[in-house]
Design a protein around this motif. Structure first.
Motif, short mmCIF file in Angstrom:
data_model
loop_
_atom_site.label_atom_id
_atom_site.label_comp_id
_atom_site.label_asym_id
_atom_site.label_seq_id
_atom_site.Cartn_x
_atom_site.Cartn_y
_atom_site.Cartn_z
N ALA A 130 -9.15 2.26 -0.05
CA ALA A 130 -8.38 1.71 -1.39
C ALA A 130 -7.97 2.73 -2.51
CB ALA A 130 -9.38 0.89 -2.57
N VAL A 131 -6.79 2.83 -2.58
CA VAL A 131 -5.68 3.96 -3.46
C VAL A 131 -4.84 2.38 -5.00
CG1 VAL A 131 -5.61 5.16 -2.29
CG2 VAL A 131 -4.11 3.52 -2.21
N ARG A 132 -4.83 3.61 -5.93
CA ARG A 132 -4.10 3.07 -6.85
C ARG A 132 -2.67 3.01 -7.21
NH1 ARG A 132 -5.81 0.03 -10.09
NH2 ARG A 132 -7.75 -0.32 -9.45
N CYS A 133 -1.65 2.33 -6.97
CA CYS A 133 -0.41 2.21 -7.59
C CYS A 133 0.23 3.19 -8.62
CB CYS A 133 0.40 1.23 -6.98
SG CYS A 133 1.76 1.49 -6.73
N ALA A 134 1.68 3.09 -8.08
CA ALA A 134 2.33 3.79 -9.19
C ALA A 134 2.14 3.20 -10.27
CB ALA A 134 3.08 4.65 -9.27
N CYS A 135 2.72 1.06 -10.48
CA CYS A 135 3.04 0.48 -10.93
C CYS A 135 0.99 -0.10 -11.40
CB CYS A 135 3.30 -0.58 -9.93
SG CYS A 135 1.85 -1.85 -8.86
N GLY A 136 0.01 0.81 -11.19
CA GLY A 136 -1.44 0.13 -11.47
C GLY A 136 -2.01 -0.93 -10.91
N SER A 137 -1.19 -1.34 -9.63
CA SER A 137 -2.11 -2.33 -9.48
C SER A 137 -2.97 -1.05 -8.27
CB SER A 137 -1.07 -3.07 -8.25
OG SER A 137 -0.36 -4.02 -9.69
N ALA A 138 -3.69 -2.15 -7.06
CA ALA A 138 -4.62 -2.06 -6.45
C ALA A 138 -3.85 -2.01 -4.90
CB ALA A 138 -6.12 -2.88 -6.39
N ALA A 139 -3.88 -0.94 -4.48
CA ALA A 139 -2.75 -0.97 -3.41
C ALA A 139 -4.32 -0.15 -2.16
CB ALA A 139 -1.91 0.09 -3.31
N VAL A 140 -3.15 0.01 -0.47
CA VAL A 140 -4.16 0.61 0.26
C VAL A 140 -3.39 1.07 0.89
CG1 VAL A 140 -5.19 -0.27 2.80
CG2 VAL A 140 -4.70 -2.19 0.55
N ARG A 141 -4.07 2.29 1.06
CA ARG A 141 -3.55 3.07 1.92
C ARG A 141 -4.48 3.06 3.72
NH1 ARG A 141 -4.95 9.87 2.43
NH2 ARG A 141 -2.85 10.67 3.45
N ARG A 142 -3.33 2.91 4.45
CA ARG A 142 -3.31 2.44 6.49
C ARG A 142 -3.53 4.14 7.01
NH1 ARG A 142 -1.54 -2.20 4.91
NH2 ARG A 142 -3.25 -3.66 5.05
N VAL A 143 -4.78 4.71 7.88
CA VAL A 143 -5.03 5.38 8.40
C VAL A 143 -4.89 5.56 9.39
CG1 VAL A 143 -4.78 7.35 5.88
CG2 VAL A 143 -7.43 6.59 7.53
N ASN A 144 -4.61 6.37 10.65
CA ASN A 144 -4.67 5.93 11.89
C ASN A 144 -5.04 7.28 12.56
OD1 ASN A 144 -4.27 3.17 11.41
ND2 ASN A 144 -2.27 4.25 11.03
N GLN A 145 -5.59 7.76 13.69
CA GLN A 145 -5.36 8.31 14.59
C GLN A 145 -5.44 8.18 16.04
OE1 GLN A 145 -8.99 11.19 14.35
NE2 GLN A 145 -8.01 13.08 14.49
N PHE A 146 -4.60 8.71 17.08
CA PHE A 146 -4.22 7.89 18.08
C PHE A 146 -3.35 9.69 18.77
CE2 PHE A 146 -1.29 7.47 15.12
CZ PHE A 146 0.21 7.92 16.20
N VAL A 147 -3.37 9.14 20.11
CA VAL A 147 -3.06 10.33 21.55
C VAL A 147 -1.67 9.65 21.05
CG1 VAL A 147 -3.71 11.61 23.08
CG2 VAL A 147 -5.46 11.57 22.28
#
Length: 136
Positions: free
Chosen positions: A9-26
């Motif tokens: 969970a992160v904050r967007c520049a617009c001030g709203s709650a946003a999502v950062r999706r992170v992945n790890q794979f080969v």
């Protein structure tokens, strides 16, 4: 190889709650990570990173929190430590003394990391003739 994803969970520049999706794979016999950002409120969406390099600490922490650590262990004694030293040193980019410490850990309690990291290292060790198993 199964990749893993976590959401932060992160904050967007617009001030709203946003999502950062992170992945790890080969991908293409390399350990990759990527990150995407999206905000439903303003419609912002961007790829922050995609590449074959070690994942940053915050990405690793999110993946470990979401999925738990995975342990890589030797399966039986090694006739020679040399193949394991070579692979560990090469894959983890560590100096020889540190590679020796890590091989010792592999033979005792094992090494812990993200699922993708341990599956990647395990595959490389097996290709080098080192018998290992990944405990999920």
């Amino acid at each position: 190889m199964t990749g893993r994803t976590a959401e932060i969970a992160v904050r967007c520049a617009c001030g709203s709650a946003a999502v950062r999706r992170v992945n790890q794979f080969v991908l293409h016999d390399e350990l990759w990570w990527d990150a995407e950002f999206s905000c439903d409120a303003c419609g912002a969406h961007l790829c922050e990173h995609a590449g074959a390099e070690p994942a940053p600490d915050d990405v690793r922490a999110a993946l470990l929190a979401a999925h738990g650590p995975v342990r890589l262990r030797l399966v039986g004694p090694l006739p020679s430590r040399l193949p394991a030293l070579k692979v560990v040193r090469e894959v983890l980019s560590v100096p020889l003394p540190r590679a020796g410490e890590l091989v010792e850990e592999l033979s005792r309690e094992g090494l812990e990391g993200t699922a993708a990291e341990m599956e990647f290292l395990g595959d490389r060790l097996r290709r080098g003739g080192v018998p290992v198993d990944v405990d999920r």
